[in-house]
Write an enzyme that holds these catalytic residues in place. Structure first.
Site, short mmCIF file in Angstrom:
data_model
loop_
_atom_site.label_atom_id
_atom_site.label_comp_id
_atom_site.label_asym_id
_atom_site.label_seq_id
_atom_site.Cartn_x
_atom_site.Cartn_y
_atom_site.Cartn_z
N GLY A 11 0.85 -1.20 0.00
CA GLY A 11 0.00 0.00 0.00
C GLY A 11 0.87 1.23 0.00
O GLY A 11 1.87 1.29 0.71
N ARG A 72 0.83 -5.43 -6.99
CA ARG A 72 0.78 -6.78 -6.42
C ARG A 72 1.60 -7.70 -7.31
O ARG A 72 1.64 -7.52 -8.53
CB ARG A 72 -0.66 -7.30 -6.45
N ASP A 103 4.64 -4.48 6.23
CA ASP A 103 4.98 -5.84 6.65
C ASP A 103 5.02 -6.83 5.49
O ASP A 103 5.92 -7.66 5.43
CB ASP A 103 4.06 -6.30 7.79
N THR A 126 4.22 2.78 5.98
CA THR A 126 2.84 2.29 5.97
C THR A 126 2.03 3.21 6.87
O THR A 126 2.51 3.60 7.94
CB THR A 126 2.73 0.85 6.49
N ASP A 128 -0.31 2.50 8.66
CA ASP A 128 -0.82 1.80 9.85
C ASP A 128 0.10 1.89 11.07
O ASP A 128 -0.33 1.61 12.18
CB ASP A 128 -1.08 0.32 9.52
N ASP A 130 2.38 -0.11 12.06
CA ASP A 130 2.38 -1.39 12.79
C ASP A 130 3.67 -2.18 12.64
O ASP A 130 3.66 -3.41 12.73
CB ASP A 130 1.17 -2.23 12.36
N ARG A 172 -6.05 -2.36 10.06
CA ARG A 172 -6.60 -3.71 10.06
C ARG A 172 -6.20 -4.47 11.32
O ARG A 172 -6.99 -5.15 11.93
CB ARG A 172 -6.13 -4.47 8.81
#
Lengths: 322, 322, 322, 322
Positions: A11, A72, A103, A126, A128, A130, A172
């Site tokens: 992403g 992708r 990740d 990212t 996120d 995370d 997520r």
């Protein structure tokens, strides 16, 4: 002269371009040749290399998205795909690869390194936030502000109507965005993936808040919440709050785009440069990050797959101040 | 029940309102009564106290400026003035005072404490980020982004004309804003108060950059720079760069206003709450800050009057990447 | 196949790129070949032509500035210079030239047409909105919003301190930006080039406003005001308002840049297409504009050198509501 | 002294506060007393009147939402409810009512006038721009820019991944927002409620665009589109574009909020003042609007229930330039 390659994958996150710029320009400083890969791992397998010069990365530090594109690649998930990627890198004479992503990107890079012996350096990017090994990832600060500004707008309309809004933000597996935007927008409730929040807890909390005669109520929910996200929660509570005008807003993909904030641009610039310097200094298979204002290096394979702790003090604080 | 007061003073900074909100709401949590002072130290001397309730601070977390107002007070600079302020606080039954502001505010607070025996807790809020005892001050992140977005707009027009722009940002004694906005906007040169940058250095640097065929050149200058700011520098260099269309932009007061960023709102919320908690725990005459993600307490009198170091690695990095 | 050229000239205005995109893509629709000129009239004299394809103008509709660049050209101010420009156009086989810019641009285009017989079509693009033959020029709406958002930020800080601010916006000959941003930001006073506003009038007005116990006062001044701009006015009034904290803010070049608003993008897209269509239909030496929502064509030589009337009702309204 | 009342009703729209400010301040100019009604028609029935003074509406021109609040009122949909509203107005001595809102608001106002003999003046405020009798409604310009900026962000991420995005914007019955944001963001396709666009048309159009090797494709869809909105359309096309990474984004309620643009603030200010002036001049049961830059008055009952024509030239233009 040493030659390296760089790519963006997964992403997109605002600030990726700033990192690319720092890598291209920083490489010259170390006398390292650098080639850019288009379309992430897919382009790596296809051999989409392109030399970018100093001026090719002018005027990109302020742009969202990634000029190197992302894509992708199912093929890269196979060992054969990674073999082809390794072949392309060897053919191109590349000694090290800097991957900018999250990740999924680092999982792939770790396998590439293990199987193909390619030195891969990770730059955490990212929205996120995370990843283990850095206080913040590139894109996180921008996403926070984008989401918060959207919630501010919703607050305007919620206040006008004294409404109950369920707002779903990205995240997520991690509640960083939900937690900080929830606090920053004065949300009346925050629902995170890190905690199991039952419907009855939400019901009870909302009842308390609504009794205290708030002008409007915003519930900020991380998409990965275990009760099922904004749509499910709002539907389950419809009967209990019949007298309220309940609305759902899913912020969605706008959170990924936009011009990066100052913080993300500076972070990405530092990490991009440090990644090149790490290669120059002989480091291998690490992610470069910043912890407590210091540059750090974490083995790439240790940066994902684990849960990065959120700040429990902030969680408690949000409850006290609402 | 313990009673405290709070005020904002000095130049306003985005996020002050978020801190006020956290103090008002956080006080209830600790069973502390809180009264707000209007118009800073001037209001303190006049006894402008006002009790604010939970809902009085609804909808302010996202607003720039300060709902408590700020003001100059020549009287507070005298011992007699501070005596009157102390009297007002005692009359009101206030045991501790939380002051939200910058170095001038903390100087005054320190004297108030020393002379009048009032426990004063400081919350660092100034766009300049020049206080010791915290990584960042409230308002700094917002000012960075405001200045950077203005510079982005100037870059648009500079690129269109291939111009040479001298842009002055705030920072009388400290180059934090200039350094980070300079990096974030890809400035071709950054001039800071922390370094003596001679005209000949600037001339030489610009010559190098312009030879490298950049599309346009932006020089970001802190207002407190020792060579004299954007106007003086541009005039001194006019003859040397006659072939260029030179322009000056002084960003000025827009940098103080605007809705706070997510980061400033969260920071202000944490510090506001921690200030109340500090009083609850019996701390006195300290500034609450955050260093390396941990809440810290620094004696109030040690937070100002010294130079806070800028990140020299960033200074070097800016030169490498331009 | 007919061949045309296009260029941007003069001060850049947000939306120029949207017009370029519409010209490039619209030309294909009419079966017209189009070539782009870099660096305005300077590039025209130098013969800097470049064919741009459909995808070359992807992703530019949202960008400020001009991808075709703009530049000063002293040579084009001479008849000999314009002769060389005409020669270049004839050599390139160009039958008509679309110029995107303001009054200076159109003056040059008119001479080029008269002396060299080149059909020139004008597209009005200037943030000042001072061209006859269109309700609005490209860039005006964006500049309005940019200036207004800056004034909103200044209002935050003015309110916090109850200050008196003198804010200078762009508009050398026309007060459109000052008038509309003044109204939109609730300015306490607006000073326009179209009216001679004496210092005593300003003094009197301010006294009235300040007596009415406003929280803060903003005076918005067009740079072309006849009393001399924000700095002069504020200095002349210093003695009269000694008790106030007076500040000056000159918004400057930020007003030219930034991503265009929806309105400017749509306007520029329409005008770019209509310019090509005008050529296809055999029109010559006109400026395309929109008056009362209808596309109009005004002889290019009639679009400049006259004063475009501002809305006097708005001027009166601003005084009533302050 | 004549006395009037004002309220906001229906969906909130940015600029409503600017209209309220102009009504409150403009009334003083005409020597008219004005009272504000909280919570729209619900508050009218309840008699929630409040006198607002000049300074009560300071600092609201720049705020989204409505300080008067809006609310649903089932009771006002009954004749008995409207009778009670009429009684309240008579009891309060109100001679005329200014309602700020959209078609639902004006339907109610028309009945109130017919049944209760209350002179009602309408001010058009709805982001949908679907009222007859004015070129633009208050809030429309802001919503356009809010939606467009969100789409710009999505374009960043769509470009990074070369994705196919289906973006749903507001507009239940009217395609104004979809049409203009679609053009302004360079959307590859726009789906409007005014035209029946079959799935096969969408499929065919997308195929053409994708073949032309666009970097990414955005389809902007009005929520009221007859084929069923973004979710349905994207699902129906999934099989046909399997090779693409298809995403849906529903912009939702963010489009209603936010600080109003300059254009909306000026429009609202003018319409608010003109509404009061209309009452002063004895006009009754009209909506005040602006058509071709002139203030106009349309019988209130003629402003809704009909379809306001969109600009077909723009629809055609969007197809040509994509």
């Amino acid at each position: 002269m040493k030659k390296i390659a760089t790519l963006t994958s997964g992403g997109d996150a605002p600030g990726m371009n700033a990192a690319v710029r720092a890598i291209i320009r920083g490489s010259k400083h170390f006398g390292i040749e650098v080639t850019a890969v288009r379309h992430g791992y897919k382009g790596l397998i296809d051999g989409s290399f392109e030399n970018l010069q100093h001026t090719d990365v002018s005027g990109i530090i302020q742009r969202g998205g990634t000029i190197l594109k992302s894509a992708r690649s199912d093929e890269f998930r196979t060992e054969e795909g990674r073999k082809r990627a390794g072949d392309q890198l060897r053919k191109e004479g590349v000694e090290a690869l800097i991957v900018i992503g999250g990740d999924g990107t680092f999982r792939g890079a770790t396998l590439l390194s293990e199987e193909q012996g390619i030195n891969t350096i990770g730059i955490p990017a990212t929205i996120d936030n995370d990843l283990i090994g850095t206080d913040e990832t590139i894109g996180y600060d921008t996403a926070l502000n984008t989401a918060m500004e959207a919630i501010d707008k919703i607050r305007d309309t919620a206040d006008a109507h004294e409404r109950l809004f369920f707002i779903e933000v990205m995240g997520r597996d991690a509640g960083f965005i939900a937690l900080e935007t929830g606090i920053a927008s004065g949300a009346e409730m925050i629902v995170l993936p890190e905690y199991l929040t039952s419907l009855s807890e939400i019901r009870e909390s909302l009842n308390k808040v609504l009794k205290a005669r708030k002008r409007s109520s915003l519930v900020v929910i991380a998409e990965g919440d275990q009760t099922g996200g904004a749509v499910k929660i709002s539907e389950a509570l419809k009967k209990d709050f019949e007298q309220y005008d309940m609305k759902v807003a899913i912020l969605g993909h706008v959170q990924r785009g936009g011009n990066p904030t100052a913080r993300d641009r500076v972070l990405a610039t530092r990490l991009g440069f440090e990644a090149v310097q790490a290669i120059d200094q002989g480091k291998s298979d690490v992610m470069v990050g910043i912890i407590n204002n210091n540059v750090t290096f974490t083995p790439l394979k240790d940066t994902f797959g684990k849960i990065k702790a959120i700040n429990n003090d902030l969680v408690a604080l949000a409850k006290i101040l609402r």
